[in-house]
Design a protein around this motif. Structure first.
Motif, mmCIF file in Angstrom:
data_model
loop_
_atom_site.group_PDB
_atom_site.id
_atom_site.type_symbol
_atom_site.label_atom_id
_atom_site.label_comp_id
_atom_site.label_asym_id
_atom_site.label_seq_id
_atom_site.Cartn_x
_atom_site.Cartn_y
_atom_site.Cartn_z
ATOM 1 N N ASN A 180 38.687 51.782 43.492
ATOM 2 C CA ASN A 180 37.727 52.812 43.106
ATOM 3 C C ASN A 180 38.367 54.184 42.959
ATOM 4 N N LEU A 181 39.676 54.261 43.107
ATOM 5 C CA LEU A 181 40.352 55.543 42.967
ATOM 6 C C LEU A 181 40.396 55.961 41.505
ATOM 7 N N VAL A 182 40.337 57.253 41.282
ATOM 8 C CA VAL A 182 40.431 57.791 39.919
ATOM 9 C C VAL A 182 41.895 58.060 39.602
ATOM 10 N N THR A 183 42.381 57.444 38.544
ATOM 11 C CA THR A 183 43.774 57.623 38.148
ATOM 12 C C THR A 183 44.001 59.063 37.694
ATOM 13 N N PRO A 184 45.005 59.758 38.237
ATOM 14 C CA PRO A 184 45.276 61.146 37.839
ATOM 15 C C PRO A 184 45.501 61.275 36.332
ATOM 16 N N SER A 239 40.886 45.517 33.243
ATOM 17 C CA SER A 239 39.794 46.470 33.295
ATOM 18 C C SER A 239 38.696 46.074 32.306
ATOM 19 N N GLY A 240 37.460 46.047 32.786
ATOM 20 C CA GLY A 240 36.329 45.737 31.920
ATOM 21 C C GLY A 240 36.068 44.259 31.745
ATOM 22 N N LYS A 241 36.895 43.408 32.355
ATOM 23 C CA LYS A 241 36.675 41.963 32.268
ATOM 24 C C LYS A 241 36.496 41.399 33.669
ATOM 25 N N LYS A 242 35.598 40.431 33.788
ATOM 26 C CA LYS A 242 35.292 39.853 35.085
ATOM 27 C C LYS A 242 35.194 38.343 34.971
ATOM 28 N N ALA A 243 35.202 37.689 36.132
ATOM 29 C CA ALA A 243 35.065 36.227 36.152
ATOM 30 C C ALA A 243 33.752 35.794 35.521
ATOM 31 N N ILE A 244 32.677 36.514 35.823
ATOM 32 C CA ILE A 244 31.373 36.118 35.293
ATOM 33 C C ILE A 244 31.346 36.242 33.771
ATOM 34 N N THR A 245 32.131 37.188 33.221
ATOM 35 C CA THR A 245 32.203 37.325 31.768
ATOM 36 C C THR A 245 32.874 36.106 31.149
ATOM 37 N N ALA A 246 33.899 35.573 31.816
ATOM 38 C CA ALA A 246 34.556 34.360 31.328
ATOM 39 C C ALA A 246 33.584 33.187 31.345
ATOM 40 N N VAL A 247 32.809 33.087 32.417
ATOM 41 C CA VAL A 247 31.819 32.005 32.522
ATOM 42 C C VAL A 247 30.763 32.137 31.424
ATOM 43 N N GLU A 248 30.294 33.344 31.202
ATOM 44 C CA GLU A 248 29.290 33.572 30.150
ATOM 45 C C GLU A 248 29.851 33.246 28.772
ATOM 46 N N THR A 249 31.145 33.499 28.563
ATOM 47 C CA THR A 249 31.772 33.159 27.286
ATOM 48 C C THR A 249 31.755 31.652 27.064
ATOM 49 N N TYR A 278 59.449 56.079 39.603
ATOM 50 C CA TYR A 278 59.603 56.925 40.790
ATOM 51 C C TYR A 278 59.178 58.377 40.544
ATOM 52 N N ARG A 279 58.424 58.598 39.479
ATOM 53 C CA ARG A 279 57.816 59.918 39.310
ATOM 54 C C ARG A 279 56.930 60.223 40.516
ATOM 55 N N PRO A 280 56.941 61.447 41.043
ATOM 56 C CA PRO A 280 56.149 61.746 42.242
ATOM 57 C C PRO A 280 54.663 61.444 42.100
ATOM 58 N N ASP A 281 54.066 61.752 40.927
ATOM 59 C CA ASP A 281 52.633 61.484 40.774
ATOM 60 C C ASP A 281 52.350 59.978 40.773
ATOM 61 N N ILE A 282 53.249 59.195 40.190
ATOM 62 C CA ILE A 282 53.027 57.750 40.121
ATOM 63 C C ILE A 282 53.245 57.103 41.484
ATOM 64 N N LEU A 283 54.327 57.457 42.162
ATOM 65 C CA LEU A 283 54.549 56.903 43.498
ATOM 66 C C LEU A 283 53.444 57.330 44.460
ATOM 67 N N GLY A 284 53.007 58.582 44.349
ATOM 68 C CA GLY A 284 51.937 59.069 45.231
ATOM 69 C C GLY A 284 50.639 58.318 45.020
ATOM 70 N N PHE A 285 50.284 58.103 43.750
ATOM 71 C CA PHE A 285 49.046 57.366 43.473
ATOM 72 C C PHE A 285 49.202 55.897 43.851
ATOM 73 N N ALA A 286 50.402 55.362 43.674
ATOM 74 C CA ALA A 286 50.651 53.974 44.085
ATOM 75 C C ALA A 286 50.450 53.824 45.586
ATOM 76 N N TYR A 287 50.899 54.808 46.354
ATOM 77 C CA TYR A 287 50.691 54.757 47.805
ATOM 78 C C TYR A 287 49.197 54.808 48.144
ATOM 79 N N ARG A 288 48.474 55.720 47.499
ATOM 80 C CA ARG A 288 47.034 55.839 47.791
ATOM 81 C C ARG A 288 46.286 54.557 47.426
ATOM 82 N N SER A 289 46.716 53.928 46.339
ATOM 83 C CA SER A 289 46.099 52.667 45.917
ATOM 84 C C SER A 289 46.372 51.563 46.937
ATOM 85 N N ALA A 290 47.622 51.462 47.370
ATOM 86 C CA ALA A 290 47.960 50.458 48.376
ATOM 87 C C ALA A 290 47.214 50.729 49.680
#
Length: 317
Positions: free
Chosen positions: A3-7, A142-152, A37-49
Motif C-alpha cells: 500500500n506504499l506510494v511509490t516516490p 498491477s491491476g490484475k488479480k486471481a479472480i480476474t483470471a477466473v472470470e476470464t 543502489y540509487r538512494p531513493d530506490i534502496l530507501g523505498f525498497a527498505y520501506r517496502s520490505a
C-alpha cells in the motif's frame, strides 16, 4: 509494493523504462545496475520490505536490529557493497508451510539485506518486463488479480463457447525452472552484465533448512543448483513470469493458438487452456512445449475436460 506510494522519482524512471520497452520490443537495456543502489530506490525498497514484515533469514537480522543501528547507515553499507561489487547474497532459509490440500510447500526466506536489494532490482527491472508480459498472465501484476483470471476463464466458456479445456498441473514449477534458459530469457531484454550477475547469484544461493537433530539452520539442502527460483524470494515472481511468457510466446508462435482455438489463462504456476476444438491434441502440444522449456507436466493431475458436464478447478475457485 503493497500500500506504499511509490516516490515520484522512481515512478518517472519506471515510466521511462516501460515506455521505451513498449515502443521498442527488440531493444536491450544496459546501464541499469547503478539504478539499483540509487538512494531513493534502496530507501523505498527498505520501506517496502519493512511493510511486508516477514521472518529473518539465516543470519537472524531483524528490522529492529537495523533500526537500532540506523537505517541510513545500514542502507549506506548496502549501496557501498553494490557500488564496489563486493555484495554477495547469503543462504536462503527454507521452511515448510501447509497447503490447503494438507501437503507442505517449501518457502525460501532470504536475509533482509538480500530482500531489500532484490526489491530494488524489481523496482528497476519490473517495468521493462511488464511491457513484454502476455495479456494471458495475471499473477504479480498491477491491476490484475486471481479472480480476474477466473472470470476470464468463465467468460471464455460461457460467452465465447471455448468448451474444451486443458487443465494443466505443472510439477514444482518454481523448483525446476532451468537457470540457463531463464537467464537467456532475461538477457533478451537486459544486457547489463552486473545485473545478470546479481540474478545468477540469487539463483545459486545455497538453501539451508533446520537440522532437526541440532535445532540449528545449518543443513545445506541445495548448493550450486542449476534449476529453480525459491518461492519467497522477492525476485522470484518476476522471474517466474518472465519464464512463463516463454511458453505463451511458443504456444502462439508455433500456431497452437490458431490450430486449437486455444486461449491460455495463466496465474503463476496455474494454467488452463480453453479450446474451441481438439483439447487432446492441444494437451500433447502443450506437453511438448513445456518439455522443451525444461518444465514438467504432472501426468496424473493434468487432464482434458468438455464443458458443461466435466469438472475442473482453477485457482481453487
Amino acid at each position: 509494493m503493497g500500500n506504499l506510494v511509490t516516490p515520484n522519482t522512481i515512478q518517472r524512471l519506471q515510466t521511462a523504462l516501460y515506455e521505451k520497452a513498449k515502443r521498442e520490443p527488440n531493444y536491450r537495456f544496459y546501464s541499469l545496475y547503478d539504478k539499483i543502489y540509487r538512494p531513493d530506490i534502496l530507501g523505498f525498497a527498505y520501506r517496502s520490505a519493512r511493510a511486508n514484515r516477514g521472518a529473518p533469514g539465516v543470519d537472524g537480522e531483524t528490522f529492529a536490529d537495523i533500526e537500532a543501528r540506523g537505517v541510513d547507515e545500514w542502507l549506506g553499507v548496502l549501496a557501498k557493497e553494490l557500488r564496489e561489487e563486493t555484495y554477495k547474497p547469503g543462504p536462503v532459509r527454507r521452511v515448510l508451510i501447509p497447503k490447503p490440500n494438507g501437503k507442505m510447500r517449501p518457502l525460501g526466506i532470504p536475509n533482509l539485506k538480500d530482500r531489500v536489494i532484490q526489491t530494488a532490482a524489481v523496482l528497476v527491472l519490473g517495468s521493462i518486463f511488464e511491457a513484454d508480459l502476455a495479456e494471458e498472465q495475471y499473477a504479480y501484476r498491477s491491476g490484475k488479480k486471481a479472480i480476474t483470471a477466473v472470470e476470464t476463464v468463465q467468460c471464455l466458456m460461457n460467452r465465447d463457447r471455448y468448451l474444451q479445456i486443458v487443465d494443466t498441473d505443472l510439477s514444482g514449477y518454481f523448483d525446476v525452472i532451468p537457470h540457463d534458459k531463464l537467464i537467456k530469457a532475461v538477457v533478451r531484454r537486459v544486457l547489463d552484465g552486473k545485473v545478470i550477475h546479481l540474478i545468477k547469484m540469487w539463483l545459486k544461493a545455497p538453501v539451508v533448512e533446520q537440522d532437526k537433530s541440532s535445532g540449528t539452520n545449518n543443513k545445506v539442502t541445495q548448493d550450486n543448483n542449476d534449476v529453480g527460483t525459491p518461492q519467497g524470494a522477492v525476485i522470484s515472481p518476476l522471474l517466474s513470469n518472465i519464464y512463463m511468457r516463454e511458453f505463451i510466446v511458443a504456444w502462439k508462435g508455433t500456431g497452437c493458438e490458431k490450430k486449437y482455438g486455444g486461449k491460455v489463462v495463466n496465474y503463476a504456476d496455474d494454467l488452463v487452456i480453453c479450446c474451441k476444438r481438439d483439447a487432446k491434441g492441444a494437451l500433447e502440444d502443450m506437453k511438448g512445449l513445456m518439455e522443451g522449456l525444461g518444465l514438467m507436466v504432472n501426468e496424473e493431475k493434468t487432464k482434458t475436460c468438455v464443458m458443461p458436464g466435466d469438472e475442473f478447478s482453477f485457482l481453487v475457485f
